[in-house]
Scaffold this active site. Structure first.
Site, mmCIF file in Angstrom:
data_model
loop_
_atom_site.group_PDB
_atom_site.id
_atom_site.type_symbol
_atom_site.label_atom_id
_atom_site.label_comp_id
_atom_site.label_asym_id
_atom_site.label_seq_id
_atom_site.Cartn_x
_atom_site.Cartn_y
_atom_site.Cartn_z
ATOM 1 N N HIS A 1 4.788 7.314 3.862
ATOM 2 C CA HIS A 1 4.089 6.033 4.018
ATOM 3 C C HIS A 1 3.725 5.424 2.670
ATOM 4 C CE1 HIS A 1 0.100 8.436 4.882
ATOM 5 N NE2 HIS A 1 0.710 8.881 3.834
ATOM 6 N N ASN A 2 3.887 4.109 2.606
ATOM 7 C CA ASN A 2 3.504 3.324 1.437
ATOM 8 C C ASN A 2 4.351 3.577 0.208
ATOM 9 O OD1 ASN A 2 0.585 3.836 3.008
ATOM 10 N ND2 ASN A 2 1.047 1.749 2.406
#
Lengths: 340, 340, 340
Positions: free
Chosen positions: C240-241
């Site tokens: 994520h991210n």
């Protein structure tokens, strides 16, 4: 459906030397610790020898060296694990393959699907596909155009065969396997990647097993080839134009880069990496998480993983690794000084 | 559907010591750099402390040590990330589970599916399956024969549960996860591999999360067991008969070979490897890309990855690694010489 | 459908300096060893130079340095592999995108799907989805709520796009890719893990290729971002991210932990690991199975894999690795002694 058998019958069908009461009734297999009456167990790993005296199994498969300590009926063989595999196959036969096309499957009118084949719900069979007899195409599999699957192969569920892939006889493909997606071919055009068309296919031999979520890419110009009897565990990545020789077994999460050639009867442990365009000869064993960076021309065992340690100790040693060349030079300087 | 709340209400429901105006209206969560009015943010990583003064958030969750520097309404707690997790769950509640069987789903007449459960389009539920209330079986999932899924579990989409698998309550399974494919059991018959039937199953506890494309193999004779509260990231491979203890968390791309036992509350970082038939005790941390080659009997942190370097420097050092035993012997020779 | 072309026409459309008979008819591409009359081949790797004299190809793409040894019609260019990619694209054009919604697809009435788009059998398109023109959504893909796919993208089969994901133009997503599953966000509550809601999404740029069974997680609060022209091989895990800069290429089985930022035009080889919250600048190359443990601020080549060796030799050296810090200290002691 488990079946029931006498021990003598198992000896006759599977091999092994019968010792003790051949009329012993056997209806299942079990581990040596948890076996109950009516089950047959096996002793292949010496760590479990201590359970032999107390097992509740009705019979045991074991090696001649362990037979002396055994007080129950037994099948004696030089390879107990192999004989166990045969016995288990007899006692727990696979369900017969279902037949017909389920409602909710989608089969293109030009596909030629044997009447003896099962196409599960949600499976998609595209134009020009040929599926021979005794094949099981499980739920939600996708068989793209012009694929050919030979007889008695089984695609458990959610398997994708991309266009033109060929799968041999008695192959077993587990869920999420993707065979024939494009290889990773890209050419650099002044900082921008241009895709190189992937025009080959994948040819999977007979008696091949392919694990869950394993991916085998199609060749760039010629085919990626998986030899007869190859066994691939889960989450293996096989790059374009790789050739894997017959009866090679590869454990989970190994990655094989494009155009690598692997010999016959090799054993590659889990998490290994094999770089592209190299050759590994027959009968090579590679241990876990080893990166094979050059061709291997001599059978044997090869390793290259970092030894684990308590983190504090590892950190100190790994700082030193980055000084290793310098340390070696300092050692040579001392040797020279002491010689002078 | 995001909801709106006062800060006092959040403190009451989630914990934390309220500081500043409890009537502050909060309707969402945001990072500290990009928060806008009406949002609550958090400060857990000291690297982000510099944003505290200038954030546009209406409130912040932070530790007592940071409270002094904070000029906006706040919730003070010793574990800001945990409190943030609770607050985010309140402000962004999951959509209620849909109910019913969608057109295009295929449910076998012998399956027992709760009225409170959703079976998405393209999902396949085979014979003998039991699905309890509040479960969501997303699009194109395959639930094979005799599977049991307990209440309030969610299979997002394209999840495969092979025959007989048991999934506990409130499990969350992400797309492409495959639970219960055959373990990699093969016996060598004079150079040819014979498949060993995989007769166990997989038991997944309560409150387990399983990442996208993660695979968990069924046991050979007994079951593979995933304890309550275990969290598995994406693309993890769990071999047959592995046991993972309660509340252990494992990051992406880790591979666990057959019959390994992992304790409770362990943290295994990404890309690690765990060889078969070993035991890891409770409360062990393994860092990224470490290969665990022997049992670990003492809680602590363990490492074994190669340090990265500029390639030219790494190449020199790695040549020396292959001479390391010889270097050590030469060092011992010098020591002996100097002693004499 | 392969097409036929003269060599002069290929030079005109694809570039390269024509040498020899421009009227030579070409109808396919082939490797230099297996080319037959009517095909064009290329010579990019010096290992294959020996085949140049004996190839049966009707024409060859090669570099100026190799042109002297070439006796057949040729296209001369400084980058033969790139020119080959262009020529292959001309000679083997992709099939035109089909149109319409197949029987057995499930499209929510609120989804806006272009008339020029194909929705294959078993594909599921949920509420609020927007799919632009020229898109191909292959069999058994799942497009969850509020996804947006821009024009001319192709989802081959069994691709899952989770809710709210955005895919740009001309993206190519291979089977089993999962875009937008929850990131691995968990907060520890006294030994028990609490899930942290994953509220961001994934934004995939234009001209991105995503390999089979690759997973890209949605952001925790903001989005995971895949830049224009990024090429991802199979079985890559993107946490994520993560942000991946434009025109970066990553080979199979690489794992990228949460919030890592990778620059533009990087090349990450297979099986690499990149830990979380670090930054890699533009134009960095990372070699196979290297773990990147800290930010890289200078373009160049970085490595950190263990060299492979025969197992017996490796074992001796790896025992010494665990003594490395001690060995270094002993070396320093000797140096001090000799100095005194």
């Amino acid at each position: 459906m488990p079946v029931e058998c006498t021990l003598a019958e198992l000896a006759r069908r599977c091999g092994g030397e019968l010792r003790g009461d051949g009329d012993t009734h056997i209806h299942g297999v079990a581990t040596i610790q948890r076996a109950v009456a009516g089950s047959i167990t096996f002793l292949a790993n010496p760590h479990y020898r201590r359970y032999l005296r107390e097992t509740h199994a009705s019979a045991v498969i074991l090696a001649p060296a362990d037979a002396g300590a055994c007080r129950i009926p037994a099948l004696i063989t030089s390879n107990p694990y192999l004989l166990y595999a045969r016995v288990a196959a007899v006692l727990t036969p696979a369900a017969p393959v279902r037949k017909g096309v389920e409602a909710g499957a989608s089969v293109h009118p030009t596909a030629r699907v044997s009447m003896d084949t099962w196409i599960g719900p949600g499976a998609v069979v595209e134009e020009g596909v040929v599926i021979e007899g005794g094949v099981s195409v499980g739920p939600n599999c996708v068989i793209m155009a012009d694929v050919h699957v030979e007889e008695h192969s089984c695609l458990v569920a959610g398997v994708t065969l991309c266009h033109g892939v060929h799968v041999g006889k008695r192959a077993l493909l587990h869920p999420g396997a993707v065979i024939g997606a494009d290889g990773f071919g890209i050419a650099n055009d002044d900082g921008v990647w241009l895709k190189v068309p992937q025009l080959g296919s994948v040819v999977v031999g007979d008696d091949v097993e392919i694990g869950a979520n394993t991916t085998i890419d199609r060749g760039a110009l010629e085919d990626t080839v998986i030899g007869n009897g190859v066994k691939l565990d889960n989450q293996i990545q096989v790059g374009h134009n790789v050739c894997i020789g017959e009866h090679t077994a590869i454990a989970g999460c190994t990655a094989i880069a494009g155009s690598a050639t692997i010999g016959r009867r090799c054993m590659i442990a889990g998490g290994a990496g094999i770089i592209g365009h190299i050759e590994i000869c027959d009968d090579v064993t590679v241990t876990a998480m080893t990166l094979v960076t050059h061709s291997i021309r001599k059978p044997g065992v090869y390793s290259g993983s970092m030894p684990m340690d308590a983190a504090a100790q590892w950190r100190k040693n790994s700082v030193r690794f980055r000084q290793l060349d310098e340390l070696a030079r300092r050692l040579a300087t001392i040797e020279k000084k002491l010689k002078d």
